[in-house]
Design an enzyme around this catalytic site. Structure first.
Site, PDB file in Angstrom:
ATOM      1  N   LYS A   1     -12.243   7.649  -0.802  1.00 35.90           N
ATOM      2  CA  LYS A   1     -11.329   7.349   0.305  1.00 35.90           C
ATOM      3  C   LYS A   1     -11.716   8.219   1.499  1.00 35.90           C
ATOM      4  O   LYS A   1     -12.171   9.342   1.304  1.00 35.90           O
ATOM      5  CB  LYS A   1      -9.894   7.715  -0.097  1.00 35.90           C
ATOM      6  CG  LYS A   1      -9.268   6.830  -1.142  1.00 35.90           C
ATOM      7  CD  LYS A   1      -7.867   7.328  -1.474  1.00 35.90           C
ATOM      8  CE  LYS A   1      -7.257   6.580  -2.635  1.00 35.90           C
ATOM      9  NZ  LYS A   1      -6.951   5.174  -2.350  1.00 35.90           N
TER      10      LYS A   1
ATOM     11  N   ARG B   1      -5.581  -0.281 -12.016  1.00 33.49           N
ATOM     12  CA  ARG B   1      -5.582  -1.462 -12.883  1.00 33.49           C
ATOM     13  C   ARG B   1      -6.450  -1.257 -14.118  1.00 33.49           C
ATOM     14  O   ARG B   1      -6.208  -1.852 -15.157  1.00 33.49           O
ATOM     15  CB  ARG B   1      -5.984  -2.701 -12.069  1.00 33.49           C
ATOM     16  CG  ARG B   1      -7.374  -2.654 -11.511  1.00 33.49           C
ATOM     17  CD  ARG B   1      -7.580  -3.647 -10.373  1.00 33.49           C
ATOM     18  NE  ARG B   1      -7.000  -3.169  -9.115  1.00 33.49           N
ATOM     19  CZ  ARG B   1      -7.046  -3.837  -7.961  1.00 33.49           C
ATOM     20  NH1 ARG B   1      -7.606  -5.024  -7.917  1.00 33.49           N
ATOM     21  NH2 ARG B   1      -6.515  -3.325  -6.874  1.00 33.49           N
TER      22      ARG B   1
HETATM   23  N1  BES Z   1      -3.613   4.624  -5.391  1.00 36.73           N
HETATM   24  C1  BES Z   1      -4.091   3.587  -4.570  1.00 36.73           C
HETATM   25  C2  BES Z   1      -2.981   2.773  -3.938  1.00 36.73           C
HETATM   26  C3  BES Z   1      -1.996   3.490  -3.037  1.00 36.73           C
HETATM   27  C4  BES Z   1      -2.119   3.378  -1.670  1.00 36.73           C
HETATM   28  C5  BES Z   1      -0.955   4.214  -3.557  1.00 36.73           C
HETATM   29  C6  BES Z   1      -1.207   4.001  -0.840  1.00 36.73           C
HETATM   30  C7  BES Z   1      -0.038   4.853  -2.728  1.00 36.73           C
HETATM   31  C8  BES Z   1      -0.162   4.737  -1.370  1.00 36.73           C
HETATM   32  C9  BES Z   1      -4.975   2.636  -5.373  1.00 36.73           C
HETATM   33  O1  BES Z   1      -5.635   3.186  -6.453  1.00 36.73           O
HETATM   34  C10 BES Z   1      -6.017   2.114  -4.454  1.00 36.73           C
HETATM   35  O2  BES Z   1      -6.798   2.876  -4.007  1.00 36.73           O
HETATM   36  N2  BES Z   1      -5.999   0.816  -4.215  1.00 36.73           N
HETATM   37  C11 BES Z   1      -6.944   0.182  -3.351  1.00 36.73           C
HETATM   38  C12 BES Z   1      -7.474  -1.026  -4.063  1.00 36.73           C
HETATM   39  C13 BES Z   1      -8.647  -1.663  -3.380  1.00 36.73           C
HETATM   40  C14 BES Z   1      -9.862  -0.756  -3.486  1.00 36.73           C
HETATM   41  C15 BES Z   1      -8.932  -2.989  -4.029  1.00 36.73           C
HETATM   42  C16 BES Z   1      -6.186  -0.227  -2.094  1.00 36.73           C
HETATM   43  O3  BES Z   1      -5.048  -0.658  -2.199  1.00 36.73           O
HETATM   44  O4  BES Z   1      -6.756  -0.094  -1.014  1.00 36.73           O
HETATM   45 ZN    ZN Z   2      -7.516   4.080  -5.953  1.00 38.80          ZN
END
Ligand code: BES
Ligand code: ZN
Ligand code: ZN
Length: 474
Positions: free
Chosen positions: A254, A329
């Site tokens: 990230k 997931r």
């Molecule tokens: N932990 C994150 C989602 C999240 C975002 C939780 C903001 C709390 C606040 C999750 O693991 C993630 O990174 N999801 C990605 C998925 C994508 C790579 C398909 C997302 O939502 O951007």
């Molecule tokens: Zn993630």
């Protein structure tokens, strides 16, 4: 910290009082002076909801609870007023609620709002902050000791969930999270089992192991079981919580600004499941419930799982990993297929799963999807309105299934730029064969700004929702 909630049978003239009234009010028993009475009627006429009288030996708070026809809206207004009172009482140690309202639920909701608002997370502060309210007393004939105990147990459970979510990764690894679950379980007679890495390997939980590969710490898989002899259900209800104790995104890292700052909340689903299990057990609900918590952190390293990898999951399904940041997931899927062994009547998973869910509805509610659980979802939605932990249902059309097809494996772990929360749900659905509800709490778990009685930081949203839903089944 703890906010105590107790019953009081007598009040003295040193007790700070919150007098709950609805329109007509009668304060004759409190021997108020002419000026005080005048002041109160003037303020109430100005439509002030809370009037404060400083009597030197104590404070009086006259709380005007407006009646709303719609019950759920009314109860939420009571909680909001409870929060407003807490912000007015400053450094008072205790307060007595005097209820002159018809409905006992009003006072309970008011106290609930107060107690939830009174939470703070200051264990890492070495300089003492101003002490907060210690005890809320009920001086209300209609409120029984049982009602008060139930409320206390719910508040304690929400505090536990908030504490776990607010705790940073430096103090809460996957093993720490498992220990916290066991601690709570031991206190309340819940059976607990923690599987270590070797056992997770034996169970072939490929998803959990793949995410854990970049970590310095071992993963855990925790099973919590509450099945009292007088359970009303033969087939258990299973709750599954995402336990990513920190989400860097892994090799699909990230960006450090903003998006990683709050990723300690990524075990929000796990924290909520632990809180719900505690609320259910401490209130002795006659219902058989199991909690499953797969846990690890997600980070890059020489050994980390990589985009393009193919992983064989616990269920045998193969997954092409196209983004290591879609890790939630991966670990949930293993827990969902593990859940089949309990022949569950219903499985509900809770997860801070997608940014898409958070940006769609913000921190104001919970994104939901379901499969083969129309009736259960409808009932859960009803308790969402009752607790004001509301569900926003997304479509779950079969058309979305195609988006997670992979060229080289059974499915892939991302669905492309559209409908991110839904394709994440669709991915999970492939690992279920029972009535199932998916709750994406990515927005709901945490608020950067104070959100009423939910405070700032971890909200604990989901605990009250699931507690009342489960209670309704007993
Ligand atoms: N932990 C994150 C989602 C999240 C975002 C939780 C903001 C709390 C606040 C999750 O693991 C993630 O990174 N999801 C990605 C998925 C994508 C790579 C398909 C997302 O939502 O951007
Ligand atoms: Zn993630
Ligand atoms: Zn995550």
């Amino acid at each position: 910290m703890k906010t105590h909630i107790k019953k009081k049978t007598r009040i003295s003239n040193k007790d700070n009082l919150a007098l709950l009234y609805s329109n007509k009010y009668d304060l004759s028993e409190f021997n108020l002076s002419f000026q005080e009475n005048n002041y109160i009627s003037k303020k109430l006429k100005e439509n002030k909801k809370i009037v404060v009288i400083n009597q030197y030996s104590r404070f009086l708070f006259i709380v005007n609870i407006e009646q709303f026809k719609e019950k759920n809206i009314h109860l939420e207004k009571c909680r909001i007023l409870g929060d407003q009172l807490v912000s007015k009482i400053k450094d008072l140690k205790s307060i007595v609620l005097v209820n002159n309202l018809e409905e006992k639920e009003d006072a309970i909701s008011f106290a609930e709002g107060m107690a939830l608002a009174n939470y703070s997370f200051n264990k890492h502060k070495t300089m003492q902050e101003n002490p907060s309210l210690n005890t809320i007393y009920f001086f209300c004939k209609k409120t029984s000791q049982k009602d008060i105990n139930e409320l206390q147990n719910i508040i304690d459970a929400v505090y536990l969930t908030r504490n776990l979510i607010n705790e940073p990764f430096s103090h809460l690894t996957a093993q720490d999270l498992a220990k916290e679950a066991v601690n709570s379980a031991k206190k309340f007679g819940i059976k607990s089992t923690v599987f270590n890495k070797k056992e997770i390997e034996k169970m072939k939980m490929g998803g959990l192991l793949a995410v854990n590969r970049g970590s310095l710490d071992e993963p855990t898989f925790t099973l919590l079981e509450w099945s009292p002899k007088n359970s009303k259900n033969k087939k258990p209800i299973v709750l599954v919580g995402k336990g990513i104790v920190f989400d860097t995104g892994g090799l699909s890292l990230k960006p450090t600004t903003n998006s990683m700052d709050i990723m300690k909340v990524d075990m929000g689903g796990a924290g909520t499941v632990i809180g719900v299990m505690q609320a259910v057990a401490s209130n002795n609900l006659p219902i058989s419930v199991k909690g499953l918590i797969p846990a690890t952190d997600n980070r890059p390293s020489g050994n980390a799982y990589a985009p393009g990898d193919v992983v064989k999951m616990h269920s045998g399904i193969t997954v092409e990993v196209l983004n290591t940041d879609a890790e939630g997931r991966m670990i949930l899927a293993d827990a969902l297929s593990y859940a089949k062994k309990f022949n569950p009547s219903l499985v509900i998973d809770l997860a801070t799963l997608t940014g898409s869910a958070a940006s769609t509805i913000g921190h104001f509610g919970i994104v939901s999807m379901h499969n083969m659980a129309e009736k259960e979802h409808c009932n859960l939605k009803k308790y969402g309105e009752y607790t004001h932990e509301r569900l926003a249902e997304l479509p779950f059309w079969s058309d979305y299934d195609d988006l997670i097809k992979s060229d080289i494996a059974d499915i892939k772990n991302i669905g492309g730029p559209q409908a991110g929360a839904i394709t994440a749900g669709k991915f999970l659905c492939r690992f279920t064969d029972y009535p199932w509800i998916h709750l994406d709490i990515a927005g709901a778990s945490y608020t950067p700004k104070k959100y009423g009685y939910r405070g700032k930081g971890a909200t604990g949203m989901g605990v009250r929702l699931l507690y009342h839903f489960l209670k309704s089944l007993t």
